[in-house]
Scaffold this active site. Structure first.
Site, PDB file in Angstrom:
ATOM      1  N   GLU A 127       5.087 -25.497   9.101  1.00 47.32           N
ATOM      2  CA  GLU A 127       5.415 -25.777  10.517  1.00 47.32           C
ATOM      3  C   GLU A 127       4.194 -25.635  11.422  1.00 47.32           C
ATOM      4  OE1 GLU A 127       8.230 -26.945  11.410  1.00 47.32           O
ATOM      5  OE2 GLU A 127       9.673 -26.370   9.885  1.00 47.32           O
ATOM      6  N   GLN A 175       0.828  -1.203   0.000  1.00 47.58           N
ATOM      7  CA  GLN A 175       0.000   0.000   0.000  1.00 47.58           C
ATOM      8  C   GLN A 175       0.871   1.265   0.000  1.00 47.58           C
ATOM      9  OE1 GLN A 175      -3.111  -0.623  -0.322  1.00 47.58           O
ATOM     10  NE2 GLN A 175      -4.011   1.414  -0.286  1.00 47.58           N
TER      11      GLN A 175
END
Length: 411
Positions: free
Chosen positions: A392, A365
């Site tokens: 994980e 942004q």
């Protein structure tokens, strides 16, 4: 009246003196703050940062674009000692602490997430199972090259129908003629198909439960599937594996029969801290790039960083990066102290990976239209960040772990 050193504290309920209680409190405070990084950690940070910025950064975009795994640079990382940071000198390691490994992963991840995960997986999932649960013969045979970064190891746990339900392992290992015979498949296995991969340690169901086995690269019946076409981590090596009557010697069993799943869950706790460090590197890179761009990019008569709508976003992001740092290195310190890390690892992994996603979104942004262009590293960090919330253990699994540790009656 000032109490003397020998006077009792009437509030203590025991024989401690005011002086001794003050000393104890100071000692406790010192321990509580001891996960703060020291000069050795910062020297390592400077060394890895220089390496990352000179040997990786100039090529990261090209490796990402061409899905190139740079074996030469990975072995340079080994020559620098990065794959051996946490292992004993007996096998060529540096004998360092886990926090040092996190520093190295963070700094690599700040430049290129693919190289960061290559180190993280090579140490935590490749060499660590052999070091922690293998016997001395297995360690002596495989660890020296893994620790030196001359070869890479992989960790085969996830299956196509398993995902977060790692206990639903379907790969089987049966005894036949004095050998183990493996049949089944694994998915999303990092470092298993490189030119320098030496072993894959895999979990498989046996009569005793889920056990673990070393499968050397090139073993007949272990089929490395074509590389995945991934959203991100393009320079990281990731494949599926199929086992078809894959025979390995009896001595390739890692640890005791039936204990592979329990052992590998503890490996995942370590890995979650490492992924937290990798995510921290990503978030820090996005923050640094955004601050620099907000100072340089001019609009409406001045730098865009002067607008509160942007400066407040970066201020909030700076808080997230700081919190991610603290959670990561507290968890690493707990591991180095030999304390339980399950809850701390889950908190660090959950927070840091979601912060990395926030940082990539904010950076895009801030960069505006340029944040959508491949010529900026922000695009790569955006694509790379999402997997951090999945690998994980997903964010949902981390919340489940945390809830269980809170004593909640979760399923």
């Amino acid at each position: 009246h000032q109490p003397s050193e020998g006077e009792r504290d009437p509030r203590s309920g025991h024989g401690a003196t005011l002086g001794s209680r003050t000393a104890q409190a100071s000692a406790v405070a010192s321990v509580v703050m001891s996960w703060e990084l020291n000069d050795d950690h910062e020297l390592l940070r400077a060394t890895v940062r220089e390496f990352a910025e000179t040997r990786i950064a100039p090529h990261a975009a090209e490796w990402d674009r061409t899905c190139h795994f740079p074996v030469d640079v990975v072995q340079e990382m080994g020559a620098l000692g990065l794959f051996g940071i946490v292992f004993p000198e007996r096998w060529g390691g540096g004998g360092g602490d886990f926090a040092s490994l996190c520093v190295a992963i963070e700094e690599l991840g700040r430049v290129d997430q693919s190289m960061g995960i290559t180190l993280s997986a090579g140490v935590g999932l490749g060499a660590n199972p052999i070091f922690r649960f293998g016997n001395d013969d297995q360690r002596d045979r495989w660890l020296p090259d893994l620790v030196a970064g001359r070869t890479l190891g992989a960790f085969g746990l996830t299956e196509p129908d398993g995902g977060s339900d790692a206990g639903a392992t379907r790969t089987r290992a049966v005894l036949d003629g004095g050998e183990w015979v493996l049949n089944g498949s694994k998915a999303f296995i990092t470092n298993c198909g490189t030119d320098i991969t030496s072993i894959v340690t895999v979990t498989a169901r046996t009569d005793d439960g889920i056990s673990a086995f070393i499968v050397p690269a090139g073993t007949p019946g272990m089929i490395i599937e074509p590389a995945y076409d991934k959203l991100g981590w393009h320079a990281s090596d990731t494949h599926g594996i199929t086992f078809v009557d894959c025979r390995i010697p009896l001595e390739n069993l890692v640890g005791k029969p039936g204990q592979g799943f329990r052992n590998f869950l503890s490996i995942l706790d370590d890995g979650r801290i490492a992924i937290s460090a990798l995510a921290l590197g990503s978030a820090r890179a996005c923050l640094e790039a955004s601050v620099d761009y907000a100072k340089e990019r001019h609009a409406f008569g001045g730098p865009i960083g002067r607008f509160q709508g942007l400066s407040f976003q970066l201020s909030d992001l700076a808080v997230q990066v700081e919190n991610a740092h603290n959670l990561t290195y507290k968890a690493a310190w707990l591991k180095d102290q030999g304390r339980p890390i399950g809850q701390a690892a889950a908190m660090a992994k959950l927070y840091s990976t979601e912060a990395a996603m926030d940082a990539a979104r904010v950076a895009t942004q801030v960069f505006g239209g340029m944040g959508f262009m491949e010529e900026t590293p922000i695009v790569r960090f955006y694509r790379d960040a999402k997997i951090l919330e999945v690998g994980e253990g997903t964010s949902e699994i981390q919340r489940l772990v945390i809830a269980r540790n809170l004593g909640l009656p979760v399923e």
